[in-house]
Design an enzyme around this catalytic site. Sequence first.
Site, PDB file in Angstrom:
ATOM      1  N   ARG A 178       0.931  -1.162  -0.065  1.00  0.00           N
ATOM      2  CA  ARG A 178       0.070  -0.021  -0.113  1.00  0.00           C
ATOM      3  C   ARG A 178       0.712   1.254   0.115  1.00  0.00           C
ATOM      4  O   ARG A 178       1.978   1.381   0.651  1.00  0.00           O
ATOM      5  CB  ARG A 178      -0.823  -0.064   1.352  1.00  0.00           C
ATOM      6  CG  ARG A 178      -1.804   1.299   1.562  1.00  0.00           C
ATOM      7  CD  ARG A 178      -3.001   0.868   0.994  1.00  0.00           C
ATOM      8  NE  ARG A 178      -4.173   1.600   1.404  1.00  0.00           N
ATOM      9  CZ  ARG A 178      -5.368   2.275   0.500  1.00  0.00           C
ATOM     10  NH1 ARG A 178      -5.393   1.697  -0.780  1.00  0.00           N
ATOM     11  NH2 ARG A 178      -6.062   2.700   1.213  1.00  0.00           N
ATOM     12  N   THR A 187     -10.425   0.312  -9.357  1.00  0.00           N
ATOM     13  CA  THR A 187      -9.279  -0.577  -8.931  1.00  0.00           C
ATOM     14  C   THR A 187      -9.278  -1.846  -9.566  1.00  0.00           C
ATOM     15  O   THR A 187     -10.330  -2.066 -10.445  1.00  0.00           O
ATOM     16  CB  THR A 187      -9.888  -0.902  -7.340  1.00  0.00           C
ATOM     17  OG1 THR A 187      -9.582   0.193  -6.539  1.00  0.00           O
ATOM     18  CG2 THR A 187      -9.057  -2.214  -6.688  1.00  0.00           C
ATOM     19  N   GLY A 239     -13.984  -1.846  -6.011  1.00  0.00           N
ATOM     20  CA  GLY A 239     -15.465  -1.145  -5.641  1.00  0.00           C
ATOM     21  C   GLY A 239     -15.522  -0.388  -4.218  1.00  0.00           C
ATOM     22  O   GLY A 239     -16.683  -0.251  -3.523  1.00  0.00           O
TER      23      GLY A 239
HETATM   24  O1  DON Z   1      -8.099   1.001  -1.068  1.00  0.00           O
HETATM   25  C1  DON Z   1      -9.241   1.160  -1.148  1.00  0.00           C
HETATM   26  O2  DON Z   1     -10.155   0.652  -0.239  1.00  0.00           O
HETATM   27  C2  DON Z   1      -9.716   2.254  -2.366  1.00  0.00           C
HETATM   28  N1  DON Z   1      -8.801   3.159  -2.723  1.00  0.00           N
HETATM   29  C3  DON Z   1     -10.047   1.329  -3.321  1.00  0.00           C
HETATM   30  C4  DON Z   1     -10.955   2.231  -4.464  1.00  0.00           C
HETATM   31  C5  DON Z   1     -11.764   1.492  -5.141  1.00  0.00           C
HETATM   32  O3  DON Z   1     -11.919   0.175  -5.127  1.00  0.00           O
HETATM   33  C6  DON Z   1     -12.664   2.018  -6.164  1.00  0.00           C
HETATM   34  N2  DON Z   1     -13.189   0.920  -7.135  1.00  0.00           N
HETATM   35  N3  DON Z   1     -14.162   0.901  -7.770  1.00  0.00           N
END
Ligand code: DON
Length: 581
Positions: A116, A391, A484
């Site tokens: 991350r 994502t 998501g």
């Molecule tokens: O790490 C996370 O939870 C978010 N940055 C993920 C973003 C995400 O999955 C948006 N997707 N559709």
Amino acid sequence: MLAGIIVALPAFATPMPSGDAESSSKALDKADIRTAPHDWRTDQPVIAHHAMVSSDQRRSTDVGVQILKEGGNAIDAAVAIGYAQAVVNPCCGNIGGGGFMVIHLASGRNLFLDFREKAPLAATAALFLDKAGNVVPGRSTRTYLGVGIPGTVMGLNEALAKYGTMPLTKVIAPAIELAAHGYVLTPGDVKIMGIRTSVFAAEPNVAAIFLNHGQAWRAGERLVQTDLANTLQAIATGGSRAFYHGPIAQKLVAASQANGGLFTMKDFALYTVNWDQPVMCRYRGHTIVGAPPPSSGGTTVCEILETLEGYPLGRYGYGSPEATHDIIEAERLAFADRNANLGDPAFVRNPVAWLISAAHAASLRASILPDKATPSSTIKGAANATEGSDTTHYSVVDAEGNAVAVTYTLNYLFGVGKIAGDTGFFLNNEMDDFTSKPGAPNSFGLVQGIANVVGPGKRPLSSMSPTIVLGPDHRVFMVTGSPGGPTIITTVLQTIIDVIDYGMAMQQAVDAPRFHHQWLPDIVMVEPGYMTPKTQAKLELMGYTFHQVPAIGADEAILAKDGVLQGANDRRRPAGLAAGY
Ligand code: DON
């Protein structure tokens, strides 16, 4: 009775118990019929006997299958797919972002790799607030202050070095080839790029690649990414040092400093990835191997499953009022816990063992009323950060029984929409996942707490949930994950329940309509076709408010059952592919 009613019934709708006890003895009327989107798969599941890959871009899947066929293991394939996705899925696949990898080795070991992004060392808790203490709109999503130090390159290289069998030059080669010689854009590719045309146009070095002489690229045209090919070649030659200590870091720092950002070379020199124990829990004889903090995913999935193990979901049935009620209530309670308690383990103590304990689950069940929704306002949580809009997840199983689940992201589609100089890759806006201000709901409506405030070198809390499920024999049973934002958690949860409780095949589970509740806002998002109008009416009488949405999540999953591998690409990401041999 059915004559004249035109409905598209999902493949499993007929044999699945409706769970609606009142209706089961009566003839069906319109209110009993679950209508479904018309694009549900009717084709046969993807079956393989040795190895399988599922991703949301068919070219990346092909890269992974090729590596597996050439004798690479699941880690080799996962790293090759990770780099390929950075080229052919630039909205989401990345080298400018970060993510998580969950690994099950055939030897029985379960591993978690955290790559991350980290906040720059100069970041402070008030970074996204004005002098009056109000959140400055767009600062965490559209400026260089929103960019975290990317982790993907070190993460992929670290996984390969520790558990892969092939050299980096081999597994990165397909990505370099796709970037240097380009690939023909599909309607799906241009659709997703079209969403950010105005963002691309705002930055000349972005427009030079992602627009075609100022216009959006069209399907059938070839996208060549020479700058990205050069960057990938530098990584192939110089490894992670080229990215974190060499010219790539220098270009990222220069662009950040020229545009009000906080990056320094020290941020890159001190960036680390982290191996940790996965979060593990049992569910109806299976073992869930999930992502621990700074992901909230594994913990929250396990907490919900622990709670639900006390209810006979299989007997209630998919789409039944009883199962839907229990799942919503378990989600509500677990999200309140998630938002109040979790953050980067290097900075806060995460009470994971307590959250996923049987005793906590029992106390949560005791608070769930049998026939009534519990208003979220009566449940103690804590207040915030923001989640983006895209994502990507992919799953790999190899012939030896190794499995890898990877979810990685730029947060928003194409992240912050900026590319540093001639590096050729998009930077994330992951800093937006931090709590900008406790108490203020984010763009996904998540209301989170101080455990997730911005801190120097801290990683923002994530919902990404790459997950491996082991069967009663402790071998790989399922590999799953999704994009998501917070709906990642409920997507992964429902795929697991759909298979284990409702007996669905992999493609059925992945395609089955979903719903989502996250404590606040106190509404249930639901996809078309999840339940009958009669069930919905019954649940509304119990106090639920439903908001229909076109799609929740996109699960790229693999199921190992009866001696074969079933692969499933989610119908919600039709550019993807499950394939194996
Ligand atoms: O790490 C996370 O939870 C978010 N940055 C993920 C973003 C995400 O999955 C948006 N997707 N559709």
